[in-house]
Design a protein around this motif. Structure first.
Motif, PDB file in Angstrom:
ATOM      1  N   TRP A 156      87.384 -10.937  15.070  1.00 29.59           N
ATOM      2  CA  TRP A 156      87.823 -10.147  13.911  1.00 29.59           C
ATOM      3  C   TRP A 156      87.936 -11.041  12.671  1.00 29.59           C
ATOM      4  CZ3 TRP A 156      88.596  -5.282  12.284  1.00 29.59           C
ATOM      5  CH2 TRP A 156      89.480  -5.047  11.241  1.00 29.59           C
ATOM      6  N   LEU A 157      88.577 -12.196  12.837  1.00 29.12           N
ATOM      7  CA  LEU A 157      88.748 -13.120  11.721  1.00 29.12           C
ATOM      8  C   LEU A 157      87.414 -13.722  11.289  1.00 29.12           C
ATOM      9  CD1 LEU A 157      91.900 -14.913  13.144  1.00 29.12           C
ATOM     10  CD2 LEU A 157      91.875 -13.440  11.123  1.00 29.12           C
ATOM     11  N   ALA A 159      84.432 -12.573  11.660  1.00 26.73           N
ATOM     12  CA  ALA A 159      83.538 -11.574  11.075  1.00 26.73           C
ATOM     13  C   ALA A 159      83.874 -11.290   9.615  1.00 26.73           C
ATOM     14  CB  ALA A 159      83.603 -10.276  11.883  1.00 26.73           C
ATOM     15  N   ARG A 160      85.082 -11.632   9.190  1.00 33.82           N
ATOM     16  CA  ARG A 160      85.518 -11.340   7.826  1.00 33.82           C
ATOM     17  C   ARG A 160      85.577 -12.564   6.928  1.00 33.82           C
ATOM     18  NH1 ARG A 160      86.158  -7.839  11.170  1.00 33.82           N
ATOM     19  NH2 ARG A 160      86.210  -5.621  10.618  1.00 33.82           N
ATOM     20  N   CYS A 184      88.336 -19.273   4.555  1.00 33.24           N
ATOM     21  CA  CYS A 184      87.797 -18.371   5.575  1.00 33.24           C
ATOM     22  C   CYS A 184      88.772 -17.294   6.021  1.00 33.24           C
ATOM     23  CB  CYS A 184      87.335 -19.180   6.777  1.00 33.24           C
ATOM     24  SG  CYS A 184      85.912 -20.239   6.435  1.00 33.24           S
ATOM     25  N   GLY A 185      89.965 -17.251   5.437  1.00 37.50           N
ATOM     26  CA  GLY A 185      90.904 -16.189   5.757  1.00 37.50           C
ATOM     27  C   GLY A 185      91.732 -16.423   7.002  1.00 37.50           C
ATOM     28  N   ARG A 281      82.096  -6.970  12.834  1.00 37.35           N
ATOM     29  CA  ARG A 281      82.008  -6.598  11.416  1.00 37.35           C
ATOM     30  C   ARG A 281      82.071  -5.092  11.235  1.00 37.35           C
ATOM     31  NH1 ARG A 281      76.947 -10.478   9.423  1.00 37.35           N
ATOM     32  NH2 ARG A 281      78.122 -12.454   9.374  1.00 37.35           N
ATOM     33  N   ARG A 282      81.654  -4.362  12.244  1.00 39.03           N
ATOM     34  CA  ARG A 282      81.602  -2.899  12.126  1.00 39.03           C
ATOM     35  C   ARG A 282      82.867  -2.224  12.640  1.00 39.03           C
ATOM     36  NH1 ARG A 282      76.570  -4.199  14.519  1.00 39.03           N
ATOM     37  NH2 ARG A 282      77.175  -3.194  16.483  1.00 39.03           N
ATOM     38  N   ASP A 358      97.092  -2.578   8.737  1.00 43.84           N
ATOM     39  CA  ASP A 358      97.144  -4.038   8.682  1.00 43.84           C
ATOM     40  C   ASP A 358      97.930  -4.459   7.449  1.00 43.84           C
ATOM     41  OD1 ASP A 358      94.848  -6.560   9.598  1.00 43.84           O
ATOM     42  OD2 ASP A 358      96.566  -6.821   8.301  1.00 43.84           O
ATOM     43  N   SER A 361      95.930  -5.775   4.504  1.00 47.76           N
ATOM     44  CA  SER A 361      94.811  -4.976   3.969  1.00 47.76           C
ATOM     45  C   SER A 361      95.161  -4.438   2.593  1.00 47.76           C
ATOM     46  CB  SER A 361      94.504  -3.816   4.909  1.00 47.76           C
ATOM     47  OG  SER A 361      95.612  -2.949   5.008  1.00 47.76           O
TER      48      SER A 361
END
Length: 361
Positions: A156-157, A159-160, A184-185, A281-282, A358, A361
């Motif tokens: 998850w991380l 991919a973002r 990279c978040g 990502r999806r 989240d 978000s």
């Protein structure tokens, strides 16, 4: 070793002022997580969630080497090689549910990501609200090196992350500096390591965001930022084979080093990792990514490469894993699909009605 040392708790829990403190306490094992530790952290969070005296939670690692180097992969090796993997699957189930609890925790959750933070260490830190790195931070998801795939919400991380940085980090297992983790978040704030005790003291008395802001300072530059051009160009390819071809053709030291790294990784793990990150990502929520990772992890338990990778890197330490299949060309689409089944139930029980938005978000 004395009896007192042997019996020392592997997770230390304390409350100081308004702060609930969790300390992972296996410094000789770089605070690697086992099942009992996961259950202890989860129980603490459940108790503190409804405790009005605790307004903030802080997690850190004992010793001076890091927060947590990951899961106890020696235990996973023993279970996968001598038993049916049931114990490991149960550990992962509770671990991934803990990762989701951290992300949805109703109070500020502060993670001190000092030193080594890898694998499971990312899972107990990078889904929190205030994720603090230092000049000593070394953050990574190095799973492909042991024939495994990024988990604990790592897909998850990754991919973002901006551009294809997450793909590069996922496939190579490269370490992030503090600046890289911010880029990279995986982190939110940089605090000098020397200031961490003062930060912890402030968290006991002040609102979490205010306390962190008092000690935050600019992070050193992110090396990955300067590599974006070649990373984005090479890792945008649809297959691992094409990524390798682009890295090789680029002909600069950094791409050649990345190509050499990939050639030493498990071919199956590389192909499954690329598919998992692209699928993540999806996905709409962390919980969906964790469900996917749980299915992938259990499939890895039945594979040759996970046991062989841990043997080579950690047990025998010969650093010469014998992957099977040995080449990317031999890894079939069917084998990749076996690791990413599409119609499994919600095995972790993280059903949609229970999910909260989240907090980042």
């Amino acid at each position: 070793m004395t009896g007192d040392q042997r019996e020392r708790p592997e997770v230390l829990l304390a409350t100081t002022g308004r702060l609930g403190r969790i300390t992972l306490n296996r410094p000789r094992a770089l605070n690697a997580l086992n099942h009992a530790m996961v259950r202890a952290v989860d129980a603490a969070l459940r108790g503190w969630a409804d405790d009005p005296a605790v307004t903030t939670v802080l997690i850190s690692g004992a010793g001076d080497r890091g927060l947590c180097a990951g899961g106890d992969i020696r235990a996973i090796h023993r279970d996968a090689s001598t038993s049916d993997g049931t114990a490991t699957a149960a550990f992962w189930r509770d671990e991934y549910r803990l990762n989701a609890r951290i992300a949805r925790f109703p109070k500020p959750y502060v993670a001190l990501m000092d030193g080594i933070v890898m694998g499971g260490g990312v899972g107990v830190s990078a889904h929190g609200d205030l994720r603090v790195v230092t000049e000593r931070s070394r953050v990574a998801m190095p799973e492909t090196g042991i024939g495994f795939v990024p988990d604990v919400g790592g897909t998850w991380l990754l991919a973002r992350a901006p551009g294809e940085l997450g793909t590069h980090l996922a496939l190579t297992g490269a370490e992030m500096t503090a600046g890289d983790a911010l880029l990279c978040g995986f982190a939110d704030h940089h605090v000098p390591a020397a200031a961490l005790p003062a930060l912890a003291a402030d968290l006991a008395e002040r609102p979490a965001a205010e306390a962190v802001a008092r000690h935050a300072s600019p992070a050193p530059p992110a090396p990955l930022a300067a590599a974006r051009d070649w990373i984005d160009a090479c890792y945008a390819a649809d297959t691992v084979e094409e990524i390798l071809a682009r890295l090789t053709a680029a002909g600069i030291p950094a791409t050649e080093a990345a190509a050499r790294t990939l050639l030493g990784r498990s071919p199956t793990a590389l192909k499954v990792t690329l598919a998992a990150v692209r699928r993540a990502r999806r996905l709409a929520t962390l919980e969906e990514a964790l469900e996917q990772e749980y299915r992938t992890s259990r499939a890895c338990l039945t594979s040759h490469d996970l046991v062989e990778g841990i043997r080579a890197q950690v047990v025998d330490k010969d650093r010469a894993p014998r992957w099977r299949p040995a080449t990317l060309a031999e890894v079939t689409d069917a084998e990749v699909a076996r690791h990413l089944p599409g119609d499994d139930p919600d095995d972790l029980g993280l059903t949609a009605p229970e999910r909260r938005p989240d907090k980042r978000s």
